[in-house]
Design an enzyme around this catalytic site. Structure first.
Site, PDB file in Angstrom:
ATOM      1  N   TYR A   1      40.371  18.075  25.041  1.00 23.45           N
ATOM      2  CA  TYR A   1      40.473  19.418  24.465  1.00 23.45           C
ATOM      3  C   TYR A   1      41.648  20.197  25.062  1.00 23.45           C
ATOM      4  O   TYR A   1      42.023  21.243  24.534  1.00 23.45           O
ATOM      5  CB  TYR A   1      39.183  20.204  24.674  1.00 23.45           C
ATOM      6  CG  TYR A   1      37.948  19.585  24.063  1.00 23.45           C
ATOM      7  CD1 TYR A   1      38.032  18.543  23.132  1.00 23.45           C
ATOM      8  CD2 TYR A   1      36.675  20.031  24.433  1.00 23.45           C
ATOM      9  CE1 TYR A   1      36.892  17.974  22.589  1.00 23.45           C
ATOM     10  CE2 TYR A   1      35.539  19.465  23.886  1.00 23.45           C
ATOM     11  CZ  TYR A   1      35.644  18.436  22.984  1.00 23.45           C
ATOM     12  OH  TYR A   1      34.508  17.876  22.459  1.00 23.45           O
TER      13      TYR A   1
ATOM     14  N   LYS B   1      34.231  14.329  29.224  1.00 21.27           N
ATOM     15  CA  LYS B   1      34.279  13.119  28.389  1.00 21.27           C
ATOM     16  C   LYS B   1      35.478  12.250  28.756  1.00 21.27           C
ATOM     17  O   LYS B   1      36.562  12.771  29.029  1.00 21.27           O
ATOM     18  CB  LYS B   1      34.348  13.499  26.899  1.00 21.27           C
ATOM     19  CG  LYS B   1      33.177  14.386  26.449  1.00 21.27           C
ATOM     20  CD  LYS B   1      33.259  14.738  24.982  1.00 21.27           C
ATOM     21  CE  LYS B   1      32.170  15.743  24.616  1.00 21.27           C
ATOM     22  NZ  LYS B   1      32.526  17.128  24.955  1.00 21.27           N
TER      23      LYS B   1
ATOM     24  N   HIS C   1      33.874   9.353  25.086  1.00 22.03           N
ATOM     25  CA  HIS C   1      34.098  10.250  23.947  1.00 22.03           C
ATOM     26  C   HIS C   1      33.986   9.518  22.609  1.00 22.03           C
ATOM     27  O   HIS C   1      33.411  10.046  21.652  1.00 22.03           O
ATOM     28  CB  HIS C   1      35.484  10.893  24.091  1.00 22.03           C
ATOM     29  CG  HIS C   1      35.619  12.219  23.434  1.00 22.03           C
ATOM     30  ND1 HIS C   1      36.424  13.229  23.920  1.00 22.03           N
ATOM     31  CD2 HIS C   1      35.059  12.724  22.305  1.00 22.03           C
ATOM     32  CE1 HIS C   1      36.345  14.281  23.116  1.00 22.03           C
ATOM     33  NE2 HIS C   1      35.527  13.996  22.133  1.00 22.03           N
TER      34      HIS C   1
END
Length: 318
Positions: free
Chosen positions: A52, A81, A114
């Site tokens: 992210y 993740k 992920h």
């Protein structure tokens, strides 16, 4: 402020708050304030990921809230993740440590793989060839899982789990794991209610977290004319019936199913609304009605990775 959020007990005995703040798509410059606001409002669960690219800002917010005495480290559940370019066993711990450094933490409460497929290592997050096609790696997610178990044994992560894995892939991990997964994070909302996968995970003692529970209207690849879950007349009608927002109906639906939810927002009023879902219940007839919206409507298929042998949405019934 004490948190009012119910908890879900995991198969390793730890407890995760059933509602957390999602940070996917939250922009640097906004996510720090969103996390501060969430903690002040009563959130005790923050869902993060290396991919992210905003964990440093999340970490700055956590540092502020630890230092001002609002919460202690042990009060907050932080999920991270392992990204696709770090699947090679020698890179798994590196990925965890990069996240920990950005977050300013000594351990993650939960680390998830992920996605089950791997990308070419030690390049960009989305490594591509000259034609713009994703460069894959052939690392087996079982080897990634074994490396994650080793990181867990070192105490860098308290809990380990999976994200975006299908039934066959979860089964394969369970058959080869020393430490079974505690959590499965999947896209889940009324258009993709995942009942079979949730029932399967539960039968194996695995808790389920729903990402994009509101239909991810701000996903970067959304097109004009795509279905808008929160604007669905059937959802709007239920919101009017209960005197709640469409988002609150969609989140309460997951709570009624015992599914953990991680709605993303950077708007304080919405962050507050997304937690104000514990003062009402949906009638069983309305839960059944929402169940009927399912149309296998996946908003996050990661089509760029189609063709990889471990892509979870091409190769199994669910």
């Amino acid at each position: 402020m004490a948190s009012k959020v119910p908890i879900v007990k995991l198969n390793n005995g730890l407890q995760i708050p059933i509602c957390g703040l999602g940070t996917w798509k939250s922009q640097p410059g906004q996510v720090e304030q969103a996390v501060k606001d969430a903690i002040d409002i009563g959130y005790r669960h923050i869902d993060c990921a290396y991919a992210y690219r905003n964990e440093k800002e999340v970490g700055d917010a956590l540092k502020t809230k630890f230092e001002d005495g609002t919460v202690k480290r042990e009060d907050i559940w932080v999920t991270g993740k392992i990204w696709n370019t770090f699947h090679r066993p020698d890179l798994v711990e590196k990925n965890v440590k990069l996240s920990l450094a950005d977050l300013g933490l000594e351990y993650l409460d939960l680390a998830l793989i992920h996605w089950p497929f791997a990308y070419k290592e030690e390049q960009d997050l989305f490594p591509k060839d000259e034609a713009g096609k994703i460069l894959f790696s052939d690392v087996d997610y079982l080897d990634t899982w074994k490396a994650l178990e080793a990181v867990h044994k070192k105490g860098l992560v308290k809990t380990i789990g999976l994200s975006n894995f299908n039934k066959a892939q979860i089964t394969r991990v369970l058959e080869n794991a020393t430490i079974p997964p505690s959590v499965l994070q999947i896209e889940c909302h009324p258009y993709l209610n995942q009942k079979r996968l949730i029932d399967f995970a539960r039968s194996k003692g695995i808790a389920v977290t729903a990402y994009s529970p509101l239909g991810s209207p701000d996903r970067p690849w959304a097109k004009s004319g795509d279905p808008q879950l929160m604007e669905d007349p059937k959802v709007v009608e239920l919101a009017k019936k209960y005197g709640k927002t469409p988002a609150q109906i969609l989140l309460r639906y997951q709570i009624e199913r015992g599914v953990i939810v991680i709605p993303k927002s950077v708007t304080k009023s919405r962050i507050q609304q997304n937690l104000d879902i514990f003062d009402f219940k949906l009638a069983p007839v309305d839960i059944a009605h929402i169940d009927s919206f399912d149309c296998n409507g996946r908003f996050c298929p990661l089509t760029a990775a189609f063709g990889h042998k471990y892509h979870p949405f091409e190769n199994d019934e669910f």
